[in-house]
Design a protein around this motif. Structure first.
Motif, PDB file in Angstrom:
ATOM      1  N   MET A  94       0.831  -1.208   0.000  1.00 51.45           N
ATOM      2  CA  MET A  94       0.000   0.000   0.000  1.00 51.45           C
ATOM      3  C   MET A  94       0.864   1.255   0.000  1.00 51.45           C
ATOM      4  SD  MET A  94      -2.774  -1.505  -0.349  1.00 51.45           S
ATOM      5  CE  MET A  94      -3.768  -0.031  -0.502  1.00 51.45           C
TER       6      MET A  94
ATOM      7  N   GLN B 138      -8.348  -2.270   1.364  1.00 51.85           N
ATOM      8  CA  GLN B 138      -7.091  -2.140   0.629  1.00 51.85           C
ATOM      9  C   GLN B 138      -7.276  -2.489  -0.841  1.00 51.85           C
ATOM     10  OE1 GLN B 138      -4.852  -4.739   3.227  1.00 51.85           O
ATOM     11  NE2 GLN B 138      -3.696  -3.026   4.105  1.00 51.85           N
TER      12      GLN B 138
ATOM     13  N   GLU C  61      -8.639   0.447  -2.528  1.00 51.96           N
ATOM     14  CA  GLU C  61      -7.606   1.459  -2.787  1.00 51.96           C
ATOM     15  C   GLU C  61      -6.809   1.121  -4.038  1.00 51.96           C
ATOM     16  OE1 GLU C  61      -5.070   3.078   0.339  1.00 51.96           O
ATOM     17  OE2 GLU C  61      -6.357   2.118   1.823  1.00 51.96           O
TER      18      GLU C  61
END
Length: 276
Positions: free
Chosen positions: A91, A115, A118
C-alpha cells in the motif's frame, strides 16, 4: 531462459520490491536473464542489512543497482514495480507509484477489502496488474475450475486444500481464496456467504452449498493447491503443485510485458493469458 538481442530503448525498466528476499532474488534473476527487461530499481525495508548492497550481487554479477529503502529513489528510473511483499508495504508502494506514474504488478496476498478498493482506485491513474498468483499454470487451473464447477454444479461437495511453507503468514492462501471465488462465481454464489474455513467438534452434516477450505503449513513447501469435487461414487481432483518460485517470476514478466501499452486500468492474469 535465452536472452534475445534488443535495443536498450526497448527494454522495460523494472524495479523489484523485497529485493533481498527469496521471491525478490527470483524476480531479479528472471529480469536479469530476460532479453527485454532491465533491472532499474530495488527496494527493501529500512533497517535491512541488504540496504546499500548491489541488488544482484547474490548472482555473482553486479547490476549497478543498489538496494534502497527510499521509494522515490528506488523508483525514479523504473517504468513498472513488481511487488510480492506484505499488504502494508504494497500500500505504501502503491501511493508512490500512483504519484510517479509507475505501473505495478502486485503478487502480494492478504489484503483487506478496503485495501483492494484502494488498489482499484489507484488503477484509474496508473496501470496495475493484480493477481494472487502469477503462475501461468495456476491461472490455467483457475480456468479449469470454472469449467468444472459449471459442469458439476449439483451433487458434488467442493473442498479446497492448500499447503505452504512454515513462514507464510496469511491463511488460506490468496490462491486458495481466488480458487474459491472462481468456483463460487461459476455457481452463482457469494464466497463470503458459503465459505467454511474450519471444522471442529460436532459440526452436523455438511451443507452442500458450502465451499470448504483446509490449510497446511510446514517445512519449505512452495505452494500446493488441490480442489476436490466429491460426488456419489466418484471424486474429481484438480491440483497444481509448485516446486519452485520460478513460475511466479516468469508469470510476473509476462505481466510486465502485458502492461507495456497500458496507461491505466486494473488487470489480472486472465487478461494476460487471454482466458476470459
Amino acid at each position: 531462459m535465452t536472452a534475445h538481442p534488443t535495443s536498450s530503448s526497448s527494454l522495460r525498466r523494472v524495479a523489484v520490491a523485497g529485493a533481498s528476499g527469496r521471491m525478490g532474488h527470483m524476480l531479479i534473476e528472471a529480469v536479469r536473464q530476460s532479453g527485454d527487461c532491465q533491472l532499474a530499481g530495488a527496494l527493501d525495508m529500512a533497517g535491512s542489512s541488504a540496504i546499500g548492497a548491489d541488488a544482484s550481487a547474490f548472482l555473482g554479477a553486479p547490476s549497478g543497482v543498489p538496494i534502497v529503502s527510499d521509494l522515490r529513489e528506488g523508483l525514479k528510473n523504473a517504468q513498472v514495480l513488481i511487488d510480492f511483499t506484505r499488504p502494508e508495504g504494497t500500500m505504501a508502494h502503491l501511493a508512490v507509484c500512483r504519484e510517479l506514474g509507475v505501473q505495478l504488478v502486485i503478487g502480494t496476498t492478504g489484503f483487506s477489502d478496503a485495501q483492494k478498493a484502494e488498489i482499484a482506485a489507484a488503477a484509474k491513474d496508473v496501470a496495475i496488474l493484480f493477481a494472487p498468483n502469477m503462475s501461468v499454470g495456476v491461472n490455467v487451473t483457475l480456468k479449469l475450475l470454472e469449467m468444472a464447477a459449471k459442469a458439476m454444479s449439483t451433487g458434488y461437495d467442493i473442498e479446497i486444500i492448500e499447503a505452504h511453507h512454515r513462514h507464510k503468514v496469511d491463511a488460506p492462501s490468496g490462491t486458495a481464496l481466488k480458487m474459491g471465488e472462481v468456483i463460487a462465481d461459476a455457481l452463482g454464489r457469494d464466497l463470503k456467504q458459503c465459505a467454511v474455513y474450519g471444522r471442529e467438534g460436532v459440526t452436523g452434516e455438511r451443507d452442500p452449498s458450502t465451499i470448504g477450505f483446509a490449510t497446511i503449513r510446514g517445512g519449505d513447501i512452495v505452494g500446493d493447491h488441490t480442489v476436490l469435487f466429491a460426488g456419489t461414487g466418484e471424486r474429481i481432483e484438480i491440483s497444481h503443485k509448485s516446486s519452485s518460485r520460478a513460475g511466479y517470476a516468469q508469470g510476473s514478466l509476462r505481466a510486465v510485458r502485458f502492461l507495456a501499452d497500458k496507461r491505466a486500468g486494473l488487470f489480472d492474469m486472465f487478461d494476460v493469458l487471454d482466458l476470459r
